[in-house]
Design a protein around this motif. Structure first.
Motif, PDB file in Angstrom:
ATOM      1  N   THR A 100       0.841  -1.208   0.000  1.00 31.99           N
ATOM      2  CA  THR A 100       0.000   0.000   0.000  1.00 31.99           C
ATOM      3  C   THR A 100       0.869   1.248   0.000  1.00 31.99           C
ATOM      4  N   ALA A 101       1.906   1.235   0.830  1.00 37.71           N
ATOM      5  CA  ALA A 101       2.806   2.397   0.881  1.00 37.71           C
ATOM      6  C   ALA A 101       3.485   2.608  -0.479  1.00 37.71           C
ATOM      7  N   ALA A 102       3.915   1.519  -1.125  1.00 33.74           N
ATOM      8  CA  ALA A 102       4.564   1.635  -2.438  1.00 33.74           C
ATOM      9  C   ALA A 102       3.578   2.162  -3.480  1.00 33.74           C
ATOM     10  N   ARG A 103       2.341   1.655  -3.458  1.00 35.69           N
ATOM     11  CA  ARG A 103       1.332   2.127  -4.423  1.00 35.69           C
ATOM     12  C   ARG A 103       0.989   3.600  -4.181  1.00 35.69           C
ATOM     13  N   LEU A 104       0.890   3.990  -2.908  1.00 31.83           N
ATOM     14  CA  LEU A 104       0.618   5.407  -2.609  1.00 31.83           C
ATOM     15  C   LEU A 104       1.745   6.294  -3.102  1.00 31.83           C
ATOM     16  N   ALA A 105       2.990   5.851  -2.883  1.00 28.62           N
ATOM     17  CA  ALA A 105       4.134   6.645  -3.354  1.00 28.62           C
ATOM     18  C   ALA A 105       4.094   6.755  -4.877  1.00 28.62           C
ATOM     19  N   MET A 106       3.774   5.639  -5.552  1.00 36.28           N
ATOM     20  CA  MET A 106       3.702   5.672  -7.012  1.00 36.28           C
ATOM     21  C   MET A 106       2.573   6.579  -7.467  1.00 36.28           C
ATOM     22  N   LEU A 107       1.439   6.522  -6.795  1.00 38.28           N
ATOM     23  CA  LEU A 107       0.301   7.356  -7.150  1.00 38.28           C
ATOM     24  C   LEU A 107       0.635   8.838  -6.958  1.00 38.28           C
ATOM     25  N   GLU A 108       1.355   9.157  -5.887  1.00 38.18           N
ATOM     26  CA  GLU A 108       1.764  10.557  -5.662  1.00 38.18           C
ATOM     27  C   GLU A 108       2.694  11.031  -6.777  1.00 38.18           C
ATOM     28  N   LYS A 109       3.644  10.176  -7.172  1.00 39.55           N
ATOM     29  CA  LYS A 109       4.564  10.543  -8.257  1.00 39.55           C
ATOM     30  C   LYS A 109       3.794  10.716  -9.569  1.00 39.55           C
ATOM     31  N   ARG A 110       2.838   9.821  -9.795  1.00 41.71           N
ATOM     32  CA  ARG A 110       2.058   9.911 -11.016  1.00 41.71           C
ATOM     33  C   ARG A 110       1.214  11.179 -11.026  1.00 41.71           C
ATOM     34  N   ALA A 111       0.654  11.545  -9.872  1.00 41.94           N
ATOM     35  CA  ALA A 111      -0.159  12.765  -9.804  1.00 41.94           C
ATOM     36  C   ALA A 111       0.712  13.990 -10.069  1.00 41.94           C
ATOM     37  N   ALA A 112       1.915  13.984  -9.480  1.00 42.46           N
ATOM     38  CA  ALA A 112       2.822  15.121  -9.715  1.00 42.46           C
ATOM     39  C   ALA A 112       3.231  15.183 -11.187  1.00 42.46           C
ATOM     40  N   ALA A 113       3.531  14.023 -11.776  1.00 43.79           N
ATOM     41  CA  ALA A 113       3.922  14.001 -13.194  1.00 43.79           C
ATOM     42  C   ALA A 113       2.759  14.439 -14.072  1.00 43.79           C
ATOM     43  N   LEU A 114       1.554  13.995 -13.743  1.00 38.71           N
ATOM     44  CA  LEU A 114       0.384  14.383 -14.515  1.00 38.71           C
ATOM     45  C   LEU A 114       0.160  15.896 -14.421  1.00 38.71           C
ATOM     46  N   TYR A 115       0.361  16.432 -13.230  1.00 37.83           N
ATOM     47  CA  TYR A 115       0.214  17.867 -13.061  1.00 37.83           C
ATOM     48  C   TYR A 115       1.238  18.609 -13.935  1.00 37.83           C
ATOM     49  N   LEU A 143      -2.368  10.375 -22.508  1.00 35.87           N
ATOM     50  CA  LEU A 143      -3.073  10.850 -21.322  1.00 35.87           C
ATOM     51  C   LEU A 143      -4.147   9.835 -20.913  1.00 35.87           C
ATOM     52  N   ARG A 144      -4.909   9.323 -21.890  1.00 36.08           N
ATOM     53  CA  ARG A 144      -5.923   8.314 -21.570  1.00 36.08           C
ATOM     54  C   ARG A 144      -5.286   7.048 -20.985  1.00 36.08           C
ATOM     55  N   ALA A 145      -4.177   6.621 -21.562  1.00 39.01           N
ATOM     56  CA  ALA A 145      -3.488   5.420 -21.059  1.00 39.01           C
ATOM     57  C   ALA A 145      -2.995   5.661 -19.632  1.00 39.01           C
ATOM     58  N   ALA A 146      -2.444   6.838 -19.401  1.00 42.51           N
ATOM     59  CA  ALA A 146      -1.939   7.162 -18.056  1.00 42.51           C
ATOM     60  C   ALA A 146      -3.089   7.218 -17.062  1.00 42.51           C
ATOM     61  N   LEU A 147      -4.207   7.816 -17.459  1.00 42.83           N
ATOM     62  CA  LEU A 147      -5.364   7.898 -16.570  1.00 42.83           C
ATOM     63  C   LEU A 147      -5.951   6.507 -16.298  1.00 42.83           C
ATOM     64  N   ALA A 148      -5.975   5.643 -17.316  1.00 39.30           N
ATOM     65  CA  ALA A 148      -6.466   4.270 -17.122  1.00 39.30           C
ATOM     66  C   ALA A 148      -5.546   3.523 -16.149  1.00 39.30           C
ATOM     67  N   PHE A 149      -4.232   3.701 -16.322  1.00 38.53           N
ATOM     68  CA  PHE A 149      -3.283   3.062 -15.399  1.00 38.53           C
ATOM     69  C   PHE A 149      -3.499   3.578 -13.981  1.00 38.53           C
ATOM     70  N   ASP A 150      -3.705   4.889 -13.863  1.00 39.31           N
ATOM     71  CA  ASP A 150      -3.912   5.478 -12.533  1.00 39.31           C
ATOM     72  C   ASP A 150      -5.222   4.982 -11.906  1.00 39.31           C
ATOM     73  N   ARG A 151      -6.270   4.827 -12.739  1.00 38.07           N
ATOM     74  CA  ARG A 151      -7.530   4.282 -12.209  1.00 38.07           C
ATOM     75  C   ARG A 151      -7.321   2.865 -11.673  1.00 38.07           C
ATOM     76  N   ASP A 152      -6.602   2.053 -12.452  1.00 36.30           N
ATOM     77  CA  ASP A 152      -6.316   0.690 -11.997  1.00 36.30           C
ATOM     78  C   ASP A 152      -5.485   0.709 -10.713  1.00 36.30           C
ATOM     79  N   LEU A 153      -4.533   1.606 -10.684  1.00 32.65           N
ATOM     80  CA  LEU A 153      -3.685   1.723  -9.494  1.00 32.65           C
ATOM     81  C   LEU A 153      -4.522   2.107  -8.278  1.00 32.65           C
ATOM     82  N   ARG A 154      -5.432   3.050  -8.445  1.00 33.37           N
ATOM     83  CA  ARG A 154      -6.306   3.463  -7.336  1.00 33.37           C
ATOM     84  C   ARG A 154      -7.240   2.327  -6.926  1.00 33.37           C
TER      85      ARG A 154
END
Length: 181
Positions: A100-115, A143-154
């Motif tokens: 969970t901690a690793a996925r949260l860290a990845m999600l935070e990095k992905r959110a920052a990169a998306l921003y 962008l769609r692929a990244a958002l789909a990956f992020d949805r799966d990650l969430r």
């Protein structure tokens, strides 16, 4: 009549009276022995009864001890099982926490990169003419692929969080069960 000499009288009477006196004494001794034998028989009977009672008590104690030993063995087996399951649940909880901690860290990095990516690819670029329509479509696809990956990650993160909650509840139950044992 002639007078008998006391000695002679004693000599004549002793063989006759002595066996009678001895016989009476022997009968008294015999009666005493018979009474003692009866008393000893009664005592022996009481002792045999006590012996039987003690043997029955010992058999019951032995049976109870055997039963308690079996119960202790079962309790120890159950305790060992609970302890093993508790260790497995703790290991699973640790693994889920790390995941969970690793996925949260990845999600935070992905959110920052998306921003950063969205800031770099704003609508002003299209108006400036610096981006071709083909490039814009490619960006949209990524962008769609990244958002789909992020949805799966969430979604996976939500599943792991749910499972982590379940494991913590199971851990609490196992600890209570262990304490009860």
């Amino acid at each position: 009549m002639a007078r008998l000499d006391p000695r002679r009288l004693a000599q004549l009477l002793i063989p006759v009276v002595l066996p009678l006196l001895l016989g009476a004494a022997a009968n008294r001794d015999l009666e005493g022995h018979k009474k003692r034998i009866e008393v000893e028989k009664k005592d022996l009977s009481r002792l045999r009864h006590k012996e039987t009672s003690v043997a029955d008590s010992l058999d019951k104690i032995q049976s109870d001890l055997t039963q308690r030993s079996k119960e202790i063995e079962l309790a120890n087996a159950k305790l060992s099982s609970i302890t093993g399951e508790l260790k497995r649940k703790e290991a699973e909880a640790e693994r889920l926490a790390a995941s969970t901690a690793a996925r949260l860290a990845m999600l935070e990095k992905r959110a920052a990169a998306l921003y950063r990516w969205s800031r770099a690819g704003s609508s002003w670029i299209v108006l400036n003419g610096n981006v071709s329509p083909n490039s814009l479509l490619q960006r949209q696809h990524y962008l769609r692929a990244a958002l789909a990956f992020d949805r799966d990650l969430r979604a996976k993160l939500a599943e792991e969080s749910q499972r982590q909650s379940e494991v913590h509840e199971e851990l609490a139950e196992k600890r209570e069960e262990l304490a009860a044992q």
